[in-house]
Design an enzyme around this catalytic site. Structure first.
Site, mmCIF file in Angstrom:
data_model
loop_
_atom_site.group_PDB
_atom_site.id
_atom_site.type_symbol
_atom_site.label_atom_id
_atom_site.label_comp_id
_atom_site.label_asym_id
_atom_site.label_seq_id
_atom_site.Cartn_x
_atom_site.Cartn_y
_atom_site.Cartn_z
ATOM 1 N N ASP A 1 66.917 57.692 31.156
ATOM 2 C CA ASP A 1 66.951 57.735 32.620
ATOM 3 C C ASP A 1 66.331 59.039 33.108
ATOM 4 O O ASP A 1 66.894 60.115 32.930
ATOM 5 C CB ASP A 1 68.400 57.608 33.107
ATOM 6 N N HIS B 1 52.125 60.056 14.370
ATOM 7 C CA HIS B 1 53.105 59.427 13.478
ATOM 8 C C HIS B 1 53.436 60.358 12.311
ATOM 9 O O HIS B 1 54.504 60.250 11.707
ATOM 10 C CB HIS B 1 52.543 58.103 12.957
#
Length: 470
Positions: A384, A158
């Protein structure tokens, strides 16, 4: 109940950039250096089988990772805190990559929908990597299932990427996997744009923790994580009830975050049985990419957010105020922050002072709720790898995951009840002993209707508090 899959794992390998990359040491921003976000957070993405391709997803993703690291080469280096500051040594050491196989169908795990966080952790991995140079900021795993479906487990620092930055990297990897020659959005580092100037003066005294509400369930080592689904229709009805209650007054047009933020905040306080006279805080993650002048580059993938925490109520007020009033307070607190021209520089300076003075920022579990919204990251619609869209994404509990955190996520695509537009998955982390009441509160909204919900509210008797009163 979902079965416990048997996971067969190959040896971990290091995937290096496909081309030579710069060798350099990079500094990070003030927000990146905040110790409270120095964690490796795990997310698992689920993909159904695609009968139109016979390609091996692990091979495709491994090759795409190698290619995308040419652009995101800091993620192939090592992260280390030295003299209080984080730095990345860009040495092309590589990203730990694990290929695994599960002896069951992904559907037997309901495509991770409602999966136990302990079971979901089997689909990501921890890999000891600490050395003199630091540790790996990124780990990736692909687990293939007998049905042809697969999951991608991403473990990411993070301190290097926030949610938007992680999504940007993930999309770029998918673009290269699907045949594109380069990412649509080119990454930029530019962490120097979000560096504050520390003050030599002592920072303001911390919040008086004794005034905050307490829960009989905290502290606790038995933590549970649950997802609650709210349809677009339910959210729409709640919004209409707010409009009727406020009689269409000015600023009565609420966002989903404001509507559900109010409801979840109140439900959570009830689940935790917070002390009525104590104070409870509402905090929300707010992006600042477009607040700066000029705005951050579209390719910026570092942390670019602040947590607003200027809304405080007594628990009694939160329970007795009409929810529409609570939502309006949330709306007004957001507007007050974003309309301030010096909000960003002042916050950066204050945070830099905290970091350099090594001030321990005390965080009260229970009394504070921190909301973050992942619905706008575009991961469920746009990513995708050649297997079409993912059907689910599941953030996992990390070691110091706070019970303060609440996440709004896009719905799992295999849940037929969430096909309507506008549905939200609410991810809540609480002590296990408080979760039954939280379920009751959320089911009440879905099953009993808005009118019943609002009858539980009473006129407020006490004043509203803000940080100046703490």
């Amino acid at each position: 109940m979902a079965i416990q899959p048997l996971i067969h794992k190959k040896d971990v390998i290091l995937v290096k950039p496909a081309e030579p990359t710069p060798f350099e040491v990079l500094s990070l921003s003030t927000i990146d250096n905040d110790r409270t976000i120095e964690v490796l957070y795990q997310t698992v993405y689920a993909y159904k089988m695609n009968s139109l391709t016979s390609l091996d997803p692990a091979m495709v993703i491994k090759e795409a990772l190698s290619k995308v690291l040419v652009y995101y080469y800091p993620l192939a280096g090592k992260l280390k805190r030295d003299d209080g500051k984080l730095r990345i040594t860009c040495n092309a050491d590589g990203v730990p990559f694990l290929e695994a196989y599960a002896d069951c169908e992904l559907s037997s795990l309901n495509y991770l929908d409602g999966i136990d966080s302990g079971m979901a952790k089997l689909l990501a991995f921890d890999w000891p990597s600490e050395s003199e140079c630091g540790y790996h900021p990124l780990l990736l795993s692909v687990t293939k299932f007998s049905c042809g479906g697969f999951t991608i487990g991403m473990v990411l620092s993070h301190s290097v990427c926030d949610g938007f930055g992680a999504a940007q990297f993930y999309k770029a990897m998918a673009e290269l996997a699907s045949g594109k020659s380069e990412p649509m959005v080119k990454p930029v580092w530019e962490r120097e744009r979000l560096v504050g100037a520390a003050s030599k003066d002592p920072i303001l005294p911390p919040i008086d923790m004794s005034t905050l509400a307490n829960s009989p369930f905290l502290p606790s080592t038995v933590i549970a994580q649950e997802s609650f689904y709210l349809s677009g229709e339910t959210i729409g009805k709640l919004k209409m009830s707010f409009l009727r209650e406020l009689e269409k007054t000015e600023d009565a047009n609420f966002t989903t975050v404001e509507i559900l933020g109010a409801y979840v905040w109140r439900s959570r306080s009830r689940a935790l049985q917070l002390t009525p006279n104590g104070k409870t805080m509402f905090s929300m993650v707010m992006g600042i990419r477009n607040v700066l002048n000029p705005p951050l580059d579209a390719g910026y993938y570092g942390n670019a957010f602040f947590c607003s925490s200027d809304l405080v109520l007594t628990v009694r007020d939160l329970n007795e105020l009409p929810l529409s009033k609570v939502a309006k307070l949330i709306k007004e607190s957001k507007k007050a922050l974003t309309s301030s021209t010096d909000f960003v520089p002042k916050t950066l300076d204050n945070l830099e002072t905290i970091i350099q003075q090594k001030v321990d920022v005390e965080i009260s579990d229970g009394a504070c709720m921190e909301l973050t919204d992942w619905r706008q990251l575009g991961l469920m619609e746009e990513v995708d790898f050649g297997w079409k869209e993912m059907v689910n994404m599941v953030p996992l509990l990390w070691n110091n995951f706070s019970t303060n955190l609440c996440m709004f996520l896009p719905p799992c695509k295999v849940d037929s009840s969430m096909k309507t537009k506008g549905g939200v998955r609410v991810l809540v982390t609480l002590p296990k002993a408080a979760m039954a009441k939280m379920k009751e509160e959320m089911e009440c909204l879905n099953q009993l209707g808005v009118d019943h919900i609002e009858k539980q509210s009473k006129p407020a008797m006490n004043s509203i508090y803000h940080p100046s009163n703490l």
